[in-house]
Design a protein around this motif. Structure first.
Motif, PDB file in Angstrom:
ATOM      1  N   VAL A  62       0.850  -1.191   0.000  1.00 24.54           N
ATOM      2  CA  VAL A  62       0.000   0.000   0.000  1.00 24.54           C
ATOM      3  C   VAL A  62       0.880   1.233   0.000  1.00 24.54           C
ATOM      4  N   SER A  63       0.552   2.197  -0.864  1.00 23.57           N
ATOM      5  CA  SER A  63       1.302   3.444  -0.917  1.00 23.57           C
ATOM      6  C   SER A  63       0.497   4.474  -1.680  1.00 23.57           C
ATOM      7  N   LEU A  64       0.948   5.717  -1.607  1.00 18.17           N
ATOM      8  CA  LEU A  64       0.421   6.758  -2.476  1.00 18.17           C
ATOM      9  C   LEU A  64       0.976   6.581  -3.885  1.00 18.17           C
ATOM     10  N   GLU A  65       0.410   7.332  -4.830  1.00 14.16           N
ATOM     11  CA  GLU A  65       0.970   7.353  -6.177  1.00 14.16           C
ATOM     12  C   GLU A  65       2.428   7.813  -6.120  1.00 14.16           C
ATOM     13  N   PRO A  66       3.267   7.361  -7.046  1.00 15.91           N
ATOM     14  CA  PRO A  66       4.644   7.868  -7.085  1.00 15.91           C
ATOM     15  C   PRO A  66       4.649   9.388  -7.155  1.00 15.91           C
ATOM     16  N   GLU A  67       5.519  10.000  -6.348  1.00 11.24           N
ATOM     17  CA  GLU A  67       5.520  11.455  -6.241  1.00 11.24           C
ATOM     18  C   GLU A  67       6.489  12.124  -7.210  1.00 11.24           C
ATOM     19  N   THR A  68       7.294  11.347  -7.914  1.00  7.42           N
ATOM     20  CA  THR A  68       8.266  11.942  -8.829  1.00  7.42           C
ATOM     21  C   THR A  68       8.037  11.445 -10.248  1.00  7.42           C
ATOM     22  N   ASN A  69       8.486  12.242 -11.170  1.00  2.55           N
ATOM     23  CA  ASN A  69       8.470  11.858 -12.583  1.00  2.55           C
ATOM     24  C   ASN A  69       9.796  12.302 -13.191  1.00  2.55           C
ATOM     25  N   PRO A  70      10.698  11.345 -13.487  1.00  2.00           N
ATOM     26  CA  PRO A  70      10.529   9.895 -13.534  1.00  2.00           C
ATOM     27  C   PRO A  70      10.298   9.279 -12.140  1.00  2.00           C
ATOM     28  N   SER A  71       9.917   8.007 -12.151  1.00  2.00           N
ATOM     29  CA  SER A  71       9.628   7.272 -10.930  1.00  2.00           C
ATOM     30  C   SER A  71      10.317   5.908 -10.984  1.00  2.00           C
ATOM     31  N   LEU A  72      11.052   5.576  -9.927  1.00  2.00           N
ATOM     32  CA  LEU A  72      11.688   4.262  -9.868  1.00  2.00           C
ATOM     33  C   LEU A  72      10.650   3.155  -9.900  1.00  2.00           C
ATOM     34  N   TYR A  73       9.550   3.357  -9.192  1.00  2.00           N
ATOM     35  CA  TYR A  73       8.493   2.341  -9.163  1.00  2.00           C
ATOM     36  C   TYR A  73       8.023   1.995 -10.574  1.00  2.00           C
ATOM     37  N   LEU A  74       7.851   3.021 -11.413  1.00  2.00           N
ATOM     38  CA  LEU A  74       7.417   2.776 -12.786  1.00  2.00           C
ATOM     39  C   LEU A  74       8.550   2.221 -13.634  1.00  2.00           C
ATOM     40  N   ARG A  75       9.783   2.630 -13.361  1.00  2.00           N
ATOM     41  CA  ARG A  75      10.933   2.104 -14.102  1.00  2.00           C
ATOM     42  C   ARG A  75      11.088   0.605 -13.879  1.00  2.00           C
ATOM     43  N   TYR A 105      22.342   5.314 -13.078  1.00  2.00           N
ATOM     44  CA  TYR A 105      21.831   6.474 -13.816  1.00  2.00           C
ATOM     45  C   TYR A 105      22.360   6.500 -15.254  1.00  2.00           C
ATOM     46  N   LYS A 106      23.597   6.049 -15.461  1.00  2.00           N
ATOM     47  CA  LYS A 106      24.144   5.987 -16.817  1.00  2.00           C
ATOM     48  C   LYS A 106      23.343   5.001 -17.658  1.00  2.00           C
ATOM     49  N   ALA A 107      23.064   3.818 -17.092  1.00  2.00           N
ATOM     50  CA  ALA A 107      22.274   2.826 -17.815  1.00  2.00           C
ATOM     51  C   ALA A 107      20.875   3.355 -18.126  1.00  2.00           C
ATOM     52  N   ASN A 108      20.299   4.075 -17.179  1.00  2.00           N
ATOM     53  CA  ASN A 108      18.971   4.638 -17.405  1.00  2.00           C
ATOM     54  C   ASN A 108      18.983   5.660 -18.536  1.00  2.00           C
ATOM     55  N   ARG A 109      20.004   6.507 -18.565  1.00  2.00           N
ATOM     56  CA  ARG A 109      20.098   7.489 -19.651  1.00  2.00           C
ATOM     57  C   ARG A 109      20.257   6.819 -21.008  1.00  2.00           C
ATOM     58  N   GLU A 110      20.893   5.665 -21.025  1.00  2.00           N
ATOM     59  CA  GLU A 110      21.143   4.957 -22.279  1.00  2.00           C
ATOM     60  C   GLU A 110      19.999   4.044 -22.686  1.00  2.00           C
ATOM     61  N   GLY A 111      18.906   4.064 -21.917  1.00  2.00           N
ATOM     62  CA  GLY A 111      17.713   3.315 -22.296  1.00  2.00           C
ATOM     63  C   GLY A 111      17.732   1.848 -21.950  1.00  2.00           C
ATOM     64  N   ALA A 112      18.524   1.457 -20.973  1.00  2.00           N
ATOM     65  CA  ALA A 112      18.590   0.050 -20.581  1.00  2.00           C
ATOM     66  C   ALA A 112      17.293  -0.404 -19.919  1.00  2.00           C
ATOM     67  N   ASP A 113      17.102  -1.716 -19.859  1.00  2.00           N
ATOM     68  CA  ASP A 113      15.997  -2.309 -19.104  1.00  2.00           C
ATOM     69  C   ASP A 113      16.346  -2.171 -17.625  1.00  2.00           C
ATOM     70  N   MET A 114      15.755  -1.193 -16.934  1.00  2.00           N
ATOM     71  CA  MET A 114      16.184  -0.887 -15.579  1.00  2.00           C
ATOM     72  C   MET A 114      15.690  -1.903 -14.547  1.00  2.00           C
ATOM     73  N   ARG A 115      14.644  -2.623 -14.870  1.00  2.00           N
ATOM     74  CA  ARG A 115      14.247  -3.723 -13.989  1.00  2.00           C
ATOM     75  C   ARG A 115      15.333  -4.799 -13.982  1.00  2.00           C
ATOM     76  N   ALA A 116      15.785  -5.191 -15.175  1.00  2.00           N
ATOM     77  CA  ALA A 116      16.833  -6.200 -15.272  1.00  2.00           C
ATOM     78  C   ALA A 116      18.143  -5.690 -14.674  1.00  2.00           C
ATOM     79  N   PHE A 117      18.463  -4.419 -14.932  1.00  2.00           N
ATOM     80  CA  PHE A 117      19.705  -3.846 -14.406  1.00  2.00           C
ATOM     81  C   PHE A 117      19.667  -3.826 -12.879  1.00  2.00           C
ATOM     82  N   SER A 118      18.533  -3.452 -12.311  1.00  2.00           N
ATOM     83  CA  SER A 118      18.405  -3.390 -10.857  1.00  2.00           C
ATOM     84  C   SER A 118      18.465  -4.782 -10.239  1.00  2.00           C
ATOM     85  N   LEU A 119      17.853  -5.749 -10.889  1.00  2.00           N
ATOM     86  CA  LEU A 119      17.946  -7.129 -10.407  1.00  2.00           C
ATOM     87  C   LEU A 119      19.392  -7.615 -10.431  1.00  2.00           C
TER      88      LEU A 119
END
Length: 354
Positions: A39-52, A329-343
């Protein structure tokens, strides 16, 4: 302190899952095989890690407010969790100056609502409440705080978190001890890592300045903080929650600090310059003009009790913490799959635990 298969199939109720730390913990719990309702509020930032990190196909995630006591209680009781991890909070110091009543309502009464819902369940064995390293009465001496130091806090955020500790203590002594529900608080230092886009935090402020080709403005460049990668305290939370759940007759602390190695304590400007070096830029900061809201000049933690009680210790030094953060952040700027990168970063961190 290696993670076991304890979490596989374990029913966990999590609050604050759309925030920075909550998103990382949600992903880690999913990787470990836990059944999570959040349970949480909507993500408060855009971009959002939750959505990434989406899609979240394996978990039940709900957008709701912990200040709505009746609705929250209904969700928690219906899920029948064994473990509750309460992370939802208003976590920004400067925002707490602007909206003190909101901060107290979320951090104090929100926590009371969570614990009141736990009180109505028959399934919960363990509740872990995340507070802050700022719960201590800070005289600016720079001596690392230990868990038995006096609680305090001058700004509304710090004070609200100290009040949260007292709420937990009251519920423990009044309701949970007689029912053998283990409840504890955890206090972490200045957490950094990939995916934080909050306002008035050093890393996201640096990233925004870097991407705009501007220097970051530092309010208190010589303030000392206990910097650590986000996976460090989260690993501690998981280990502590497991230890509490399987403790039996074993006595465990009612609160633990999870801070970095003392060599990772650094001034704000030193971290900014290290981030600049990692990004290949110089002259990355300058003093912010004007008068600033007061902040503690020095804040450090001792994690000796976490080591003796559950075998937790920090694994990443400051340079590794900076490198992992910059790489994300570098991977995110380059368009990587951030779910896979974070895992992958979680898997790399798990290897340090063995």
């Amino acid at each position: 302190m290696g993670l076991t298969n304890f979490w596989n199939g374990r029913r966990v109720f999590l609050t604050g899952h759309t925030g920075f730390k909550g998103s990382w913990l949600s992903l880690w719990l999913e990787k470990l095989g836990a059944e999570v309702s959040a349970v949480s509020l909507e993500p408060e930032t855009n971009p959002s890690l939750y959505l990434r990190l989406s899609p979240w196909n394996g978990q039940n995630h709900h957008i709701a407010d912990i200040r709505d006591a009746a609705a929250f209680k209904q969700r928690l009781i219906a899920f029948e969790p064994e473990i509750v991890i309460h992370m939802a909070a208003q976590a920004l110091v400067r925002r707490s100056y602007k909206n003190p009543a909101e901060t107290f309502a979320t951090n104090v009464m929100g926590t009371a609502n969570v614990l009141d819902a736990v009180r109505e369940t028959s399934s919960v064995k363990t509740a872990l409440v995340i507070t802050s390293d700022k719960v201590y009465a800070n005289n600016g001496s720079g001596v690392p705080f230990i868990e038995t130091d006096t609680l305090g806090g001058k700004d509304p955020y710090s004070n609200s978190k100290a009040c949260t500790e007292l709420v937990v203590q009251s519920y423990r002594d009044s309701f949970f001890k007689e029912r053998d529900i283990r409840i504890a608080t955890v206090r972490a230092g200045n957490v950094i890592g990939g995916g934080d886009w909050s306002r008035d935090r050093l890393i996201p402020d640096f990233i925004r300045a870097f991407e705009s080709n501007q220097p970051i403005l530092l309010r208190y460049p010589e303030a000392i903080r206990p910097w650590q990668h986000v996976l460090e305290p989260l690993g501690g939370y998981l280990a502590f929650a497991e230890a509490l759940t399987v403790a039996g007759e074993r006595e465990l602390p009612e609160a633990l600090n999870f801070g970095p190695d003392p060599q990772s304590f650094a001034m704000v400007f030193q971290l900014a310059e290290a981030l600049g070096f990692a990004h290949g830029v110089n002259n990355v900061w300058k003093p912010a003009p004007g008068k600033h809201l007061p902040e503690a000049p020095a804040l450090t933690l001792s994690s000796d009790l976490a080591l003796s009680a559950i075998g937790w210790r920090p694994r990443l030094n400051l340079q590794q913490t900076i490198d992992w953060t910059a790489a994300w952040y570098k991977a995110n700027r380059e368009g990587a799959d951030m779910r896979a990168f974070s895992l992958d970063q979680i898997a790399a961190y798990e290897e340090t635990l063995s």
